[in-house]
Structure formats: C-alpha cells, structure tokens
Design a protein around this motif. Structure first.
Motif, PDB file in Angstrom:
ATOM      1  N   ASP A 102      29.347 -12.091  38.555  1.00 13.92           N
ATOM      2  CA  ASP A 102      30.508 -12.396  38.071  1.00 13.92           C
ATOM      3  C   ASP A 102      31.325 -11.122  37.687  1.00 13.92           C
ATOM      4  O   ASP A 102      32.719 -11.378  37.420  1.00 13.92           O
ATOM      5  N   LEU A 103      30.730 -10.045  37.458  1.00 23.47           N
ATOM      6  CA  LEU A 103      31.738  -9.030  37.063  1.00 23.47           C
ATOM      7  C   LEU A 103      32.562  -8.359  38.076  1.00 23.47           C
ATOM      8  O   LEU A 103      33.566  -7.628  38.035  1.00 23.47           O
ATOM      9  N   LEU A 104      32.043  -8.506  39.544  1.00 20.99           N
ATOM     10  CA  LEU A 104      32.818  -7.965  40.612  1.00 20.99           C
ATOM     11  C   LEU A 104      34.178  -8.654  40.471  1.00 20.99           C
ATOM     12  O   LEU A 104      34.598  -9.796  40.230  1.00 20.99           O
ATOM     13  N   GLY A 105      35.253  -7.609  40.723  1.00 20.45           N
ATOM     14  CA  GLY A 105      36.742  -8.076  40.617  1.00 20.45           C
ATOM     15  C   GLY A 105      37.280  -7.998  39.230  1.00 20.45           C
ATOM     16  O   GLY A 105      38.366  -8.474  39.028  1.00 20.45           O
ATOM     17  N   ARG A 106      36.446  -7.717  38.461  1.00 21.26           N
ATOM     18  CA  ARG A 106      36.993  -7.970  36.996  1.00 21.26           C
ATOM     19  C   ARG A 106      37.070  -6.588  36.135  1.00 21.26           C
ATOM     20  O   ARG A 106      36.687  -5.490  36.458  1.00 21.26           O
ATOM     21  N   VAL A 107      38.081  -6.379  35.243  1.00 26.48           N
ATOM     22  CA  VAL A 107      38.153  -5.416  34.583  1.00 26.48           C
ATOM     23  C   VAL A 107      37.958  -5.562  33.134  1.00 26.48           C
ATOM     24  O   VAL A 107      38.216  -6.693  32.541  1.00 26.48           O
ATOM     25  N   LEU A 108      37.033  -4.482  32.348  1.00 23.63           N
ATOM     26  CA  LEU A 108      36.585  -4.731  31.203  1.00 23.63           C
ATOM     27  C   LEU A 108      37.215  -3.562  30.114  1.00 23.63           C
ATOM     28  O   LEU A 108      37.363  -2.485  30.807  1.00 23.63           O
ATOM     29  N   ASP A 109      36.868  -3.741  29.055  1.00 21.80           N
ATOM     30  CA  ASP A 109      36.983  -2.443  28.178  1.00 21.80           C
ATOM     31  C   ASP A 109      35.879  -1.726  27.853  1.00 21.80           C
ATOM     32  O   ASP A 109      34.960  -2.267  28.405  1.00 21.80           O
ATOM     33  N   GLY A 110      35.903  -0.927  26.986  1.00 22.26           N
ATOM     34  CA  GLY A 110      34.844   0.161  26.922  1.00 22.26           C
ATOM     35  C   GLY A 110      33.701  -0.750  26.299  1.00 22.26           C
ATOM     36  O   GLY A 110      32.737   0.127  26.245  1.00 22.26           O
ATOM     37  N   LEU A 111      33.833  -1.633  25.752  1.00 18.35           N
ATOM     38  CA  LEU A 111      32.531  -2.454  25.291  1.00 18.35           C
ATOM     39  C   LEU A 111      32.105  -3.657  26.124  1.00 18.35           C
ATOM     40  O   LEU A 111      31.117  -4.242  25.847  1.00 18.35           O
ATOM     41  N   MET A 215      39.151  -3.650  45.114  1.00 13.77           N
ATOM     42  CA  MET A 215      39.061  -4.309  43.565  1.00 13.77           C
ATOM     43  C   MET A 215      37.914  -5.524  43.921  1.00 13.77           C
ATOM     44  O   MET A 215      37.412  -5.772  42.917  1.00 13.77           O
ATOM     45  N   ALA A 216      38.205  -6.146  45.106  1.00 14.09           N
ATOM     46  CA  ALA A 216      37.297  -7.165  45.123  1.00 14.09           C
ATOM     47  C   ALA A 216      35.775  -6.999  45.177  1.00 14.09           C
ATOM     48  O   ALA A 216      34.970  -7.796  44.950  1.00 14.09           O
ATOM     49  N   ARG A 217      35.348  -5.502  45.517  1.00 10.52           N
ATOM     50  CA  ARG A 217      33.832  -5.289  45.209  1.00 10.52           C
ATOM     51  C   ARG A 217      33.676  -4.178  44.329  1.00 10.52           C
ATOM     52  O   ARG A 217      32.689  -3.477  44.314  1.00 10.52           O
ATOM     53  N   SER A 218      34.634  -4.116  43.213  1.00 17.26           N
ATOM     54  CA  SER A 218      34.508  -3.386  42.096  1.00 17.26           C
ATOM     55  C   SER A 218      34.524  -4.064  40.688  1.00 17.26           C
ATOM     56  O   SER A 218      35.092  -4.809  40.728  1.00 17.26           O
ATOM     57  N   VAL A 219      33.811  -3.201  39.810  1.00 14.58           N
ATOM     58  CA  VAL A 219      33.802  -3.381  38.389  1.00 14.58           C
ATOM     59  C   VAL A 219      34.600  -2.321  37.659  1.00 14.58           C
ATOM     60  O   VAL A 219      33.978  -1.125  37.938  1.00 14.58           O
ATOM     61  N   VAL A 220      35.493  -2.640  36.913  1.00 14.79           N
ATOM     62  CA  VAL A 220      36.400  -1.803  36.454  1.00 14.79           C
ATOM     63  C   VAL A 220      36.337  -1.513  35.019  1.00 14.79           C
ATOM     64  O   VAL A 220      36.539  -2.581  34.160  1.00 14.79           O
ATOM     65  N   ILE A 221      35.888  -0.441  34.429  1.00 17.97           N
ATOM     66  CA  ILE A 221      35.955  -0.512  32.893  1.00 17.97           C
ATOM     67  C   ILE A 221      36.844   0.771  32.389  1.00 17.97           C
ATOM     68  O   ILE A 221      36.608   1.872  32.946  1.00 17.97           O
ATOM     69  N   THR A 222      37.508   0.348  31.274  1.00 19.28           N
ATOM     70  CA  THR A 222      38.529   1.076  31.029  1.00 19.28           C
ATOM     71  C   THR A 222      38.655   1.391  29.438  1.00 19.28           C
ATOM     72  O   THR A 222      38.555   0.459  28.832  1.00 19.28           O
ATOM     73  N   ALA A 223      38.601   2.568  29.090  1.00 23.02           N
ATOM     74  CA  ALA A 223      38.744   2.929  27.699  1.00 23.02           C
ATOM     75  C   ALA A 223      39.614   3.966  27.607  1.00 23.02           C
ATOM     76  O   ALA A 223      39.538   5.148  27.749  1.00 23.02           O
TER      77      ALA A 223
END
Length: 438
Positions: A102-111, A215-223
């Motif tokens: 389920d993480l694919l295509g999602r944007v998450l924070d540093g945690l 983006m469809a096949r990526s997980v982005v983690i941003t801090a």
C-alpha cells in the motif's frame, strides 16, 4: 494438541517479555535541542512520550544519551509547550515504520506517517534501525542495472545492488537527473528519500521530475529542512527500512537519497547538542561512524537487491570536503555533475572524466569496455588541448591524437547529451558507441 501447546508457550514468552510496569519520569531541563529527564529507565534509541498538558497528542522523543543520573532526549516533534515537570513515559521500544504494498504511490514524513491526506492500510511494522546484511550472505553483483540515462549506461554502467554517489554543488540538475532515472530505470519500484530539502521543492520534484508514471511505482519519504534534526535522521533510516522490506520479498529496488550531506548535517546537530566534540569542519565523530551504518544497508541479499544513489551536496564545489571524501570511500562509484557543463546547457551535466563505476569492468562485454575507454581517451585529449584550440593556437596535423579528438568531439557531445523526456534503450546505447571504435 501440539499446536495448542506451542501457542501457549509463545504467549507465555510474550507475557514474560512484556513490561507491565513502566517507570515514568519528569522533564527537569530543556537546553537547545535536548530535553533532560529524571526518573525513567530507558536505553539509547528507545522512544518516550512527553505528555504536554493542553495538547491532544504527546510529543515523541528518543533517548540519545545520559548525563549523571539524567536521560538526554531529543524530540521527534516541536519543543513548544514543554516545561519542567512534564510527565515522560517510555514506550519500551524503538521506532518502527509501516510497510506493505500500500506504500506505492504514497508520500510519507520522516517517521513514516502519510502526509498526502490519505489513510494508510499497511499494518505490518518494520524497525527502522537494522543491521546491514552479513557480507558473506550478499550475492555478487553481476547483472546490469539500466538507468535509461545514456551517459551512465554507456560509460558508468551500474549493477543491480550497486551503491553510487552523485556529487554536485547546488543547482546543477541533481533532482532532475534522479527524476529521469526514477521514470526510466529497470527497477521494480523506487524508494525516494528527500532529506533536508526545501519544502517548496518537494511538490515540484513529485509533479515535475517524477511525474505521474514515476510516482505510481514510488514511495517518497520527505523530511524538510524545517523538521527537527532527529526527524531528518530518521527519514533516511525509514527509507532504508522500506527498501529492505521490498528487497527481502525478491524485488529489485531503486533507492534515492537526496542528500547524504544534509543527513550528516543533521547528525552533527544531534552530536553537538549532546556534547560531542567537533572535529573536521565541525562534524562530530559520530557522523563518520553513522555514515557506513546507513550506506552499507543497501546492496544485494539472497532474494532481492537495493541499487542506491546517494546525492552529496559539495560545498563550494569542493569534491574533497569531509563528507564527500568519507562517502566516496564507502560507495562503489561516483558520478560528478559539473557546474561548467550545466552553464553551457549540457544535460545531464555528468563529468564522465571525473566519474567512475567500480563494477563496470565486471558487468559489460569486452567490446563495450574498449569503446567506453576509447571515448574517454578522446574526450580527455580534447580537454587537455581545449585552450589551445579555442584561441586558434593549434595547427591541424601537429598532433594525430588531437586531430582525432577534434574529429570526434562534436559526436561525443551529441552522444552524451540527452533530453529530459528521452529514454535511452540500453542496447541502442551500447550500439551507439560504435562511432568511436575506429
């Protein structure tokens, strides 16, 4: 019956391990980025909750050190509202991140928490602090990783599971190059960590550089840079943990981290805050011990691979500054982006003469290697005589090597240039080297 007995034993072990009574403490002092707490019994790396009256959620903090009979914590959120006497409750565990398809295509924070306004259904938890794979359990790298970028695939060929540094100053096209590789590469999925970036650049990277398909096949983690130093650190480890989860399920993962320099700066903030002595350019000793622990986590395993590209933001274009020098010694190659090439509109601005892939000789055919070496030789010959050529001081026929370099230079430049939206097929790229084979 045996299954029932096994279940009872398993539950009994979990009950015995559980901390039914937890010690609580109180905040006694806040200095800079650190919170001093007395009365708790928690190890380094353990997460604690600081209860702030009037706030709906406690402030998460991590134990980073000790001083006499006090524990030193650093918050994983804002310090605002914390005062002496606030209750501190240890959780009894370190940080984990939710993992799953389920993480694919999602944007998450540093945690590892979603920040794109959607709920996250992934229920499996994975610790963010993992040891690198055993050296003897790593499979040898013998398969080409196709990036879709002609200059890299032809002259700096990478393998699945290789770790590469992208060294550049600011504003020379690092993010654009990363976006190209994310869209065109041969990986099953991408894990992209934006550590210490400007908040404005996050959405620009996702929409312009990565695009809908990427983006469809990526997980982005941003801090972003405004986040606490500890959150920026955890963002890098969380991205590595997510990549490890997919690797252990047999996937070929592409891990991008932009940038490892800002990761080092975050650790410098943490180290200085807890009293570490500064060393080279203010970087504390813990910075140089933490870098290999992060970088060695990528690579091959028995089931899958993590091919990693780490950007290094060199200060004043100094390729020998402390972080760049340390990272270059750990990784399996480096790609140098040139400000001079970027200023002349040469994209991607890869300085192939100062870049190297240490595994390329083991990955490509003899013909490919010979053609790449010859192209490098021609380009180096031209660069050595460029000043004479530009002022008209060189007379054709004086030096056969320079004459040959002059003949091929326009074709070399055309070959190394690539449009932002142009995908280069690997077989066609290798065939394109034939023009320098003599």
């Amino acid at each position: 019956m045996q299954t029932l007995i096994a279940d009872i034993r398993r539950w009994r072990e979990q009950v015995n391990k559980a901390k039914l009574l937890r010690s609580t403490g109180k905040v006694t002092k806040v200095i800079g980025l650190t919170v001093e707490v007395k009365g708790i019994s928690a190890g380094v790396g353990e997460v604690c909750d600081i209860v702030v009256p009037g706030e709906s959620e406690p402030v998460m903090a991590e134990v980073v050190g000790f001083q006499e009979d006090s524990s030193i914590l650093m918050p994983l959120g804002e310090l605002r509202g914390i005062y002496p006497g606030c209750q501190v409750v240890p959780r009894g565990s370190s940080l984990t991140v939710s993992v799953g398809e389920d993480l694919l295509g999602r944007v998450l924070d540093g945690l590892g928490r979603p920040i794109d306004g959607k709920s996250l259904d992934a229920r499996e938890k994975h610790p963010i602090n993992n040891a690198p794979p055993d050296p003897l359990e790593r499979k040898r790298i013998n398969e080409v990783f196709i990036t879709g970028v002609r200059a890299i695939d032809a002259l700096l060929t990478c393998g699945k599971g290789q770790r590469i540094g992208i060294f550049a100053g600011s504003g020379v096209g690092k993010s654009t190059l990363l976006g190209m590789m994310a869209r065109f590469c041969s990986a099953d999925l991408n894990v992209i960590a934006l550590i210490g970036e400007r908040g404005r650049e996050v959405r620009e990277f996702i929409e312009n550089d990565l695009g809908r398909d990427g983006m469809a096949r990526s997980v982005v983690i941003t801090a972003t840079s405004d986040q606490p130093a500890l959150v920026r650190l955890k963002g890098a480890f969380a991205a590595s943990a997510i990549a490890e989860y997919f690797r252990d399920r047999g996937k070929n993962v592409l891990l991008f981290m932009d940038s490892i320099t800002r990761f080092a700066m975050a650790q410098r903030e943490v180290g200085l805050a807890i009293g570490e002595p500064p060393a080279t350019k203010g970087y504390t000793p813990s910075v140089f011990s933490l870098l290999p622990k992060l970088l060695e986590r990528s690579g091959t395993s028995q089931r899958g691979t993590i091919t990693a590209f780490y950007t290094v933001l060199v200060e004043a274009d100094d390729m020998n500054e402390p972080v760049a020098d340390a990272v270059r010694g750990i990784l399996d190659g480096h790609i140098v982006l040139s400000r001079e090439l970027a200023a002349h509109g040469h994209f991607p601005a890869i300085d192939v003469l100062h870049s190297v892939s240490r595994l390329m000789p083991n990955l490509v055919t003899l013909e490919h290697m010979q053609a790449a070496t010859r192209l490098r030789h021609l380009l180096a010959t031209y660069k050595q005589s460029e000043d004479l050529i530009n002022v008209g001081a060189y007379v054709k026929g004086s030096n056969p090597a320079i004459d040959e370099a002059l003949k091929y230079y326009p074709e070399i430049v055309k070959f190394l240039k690539q449009d932002l939206h142009e995908k280069s097929d690997f077989e066609i790229t290798v065939q394109g080297l034939t023009f320098v084979r003599g």
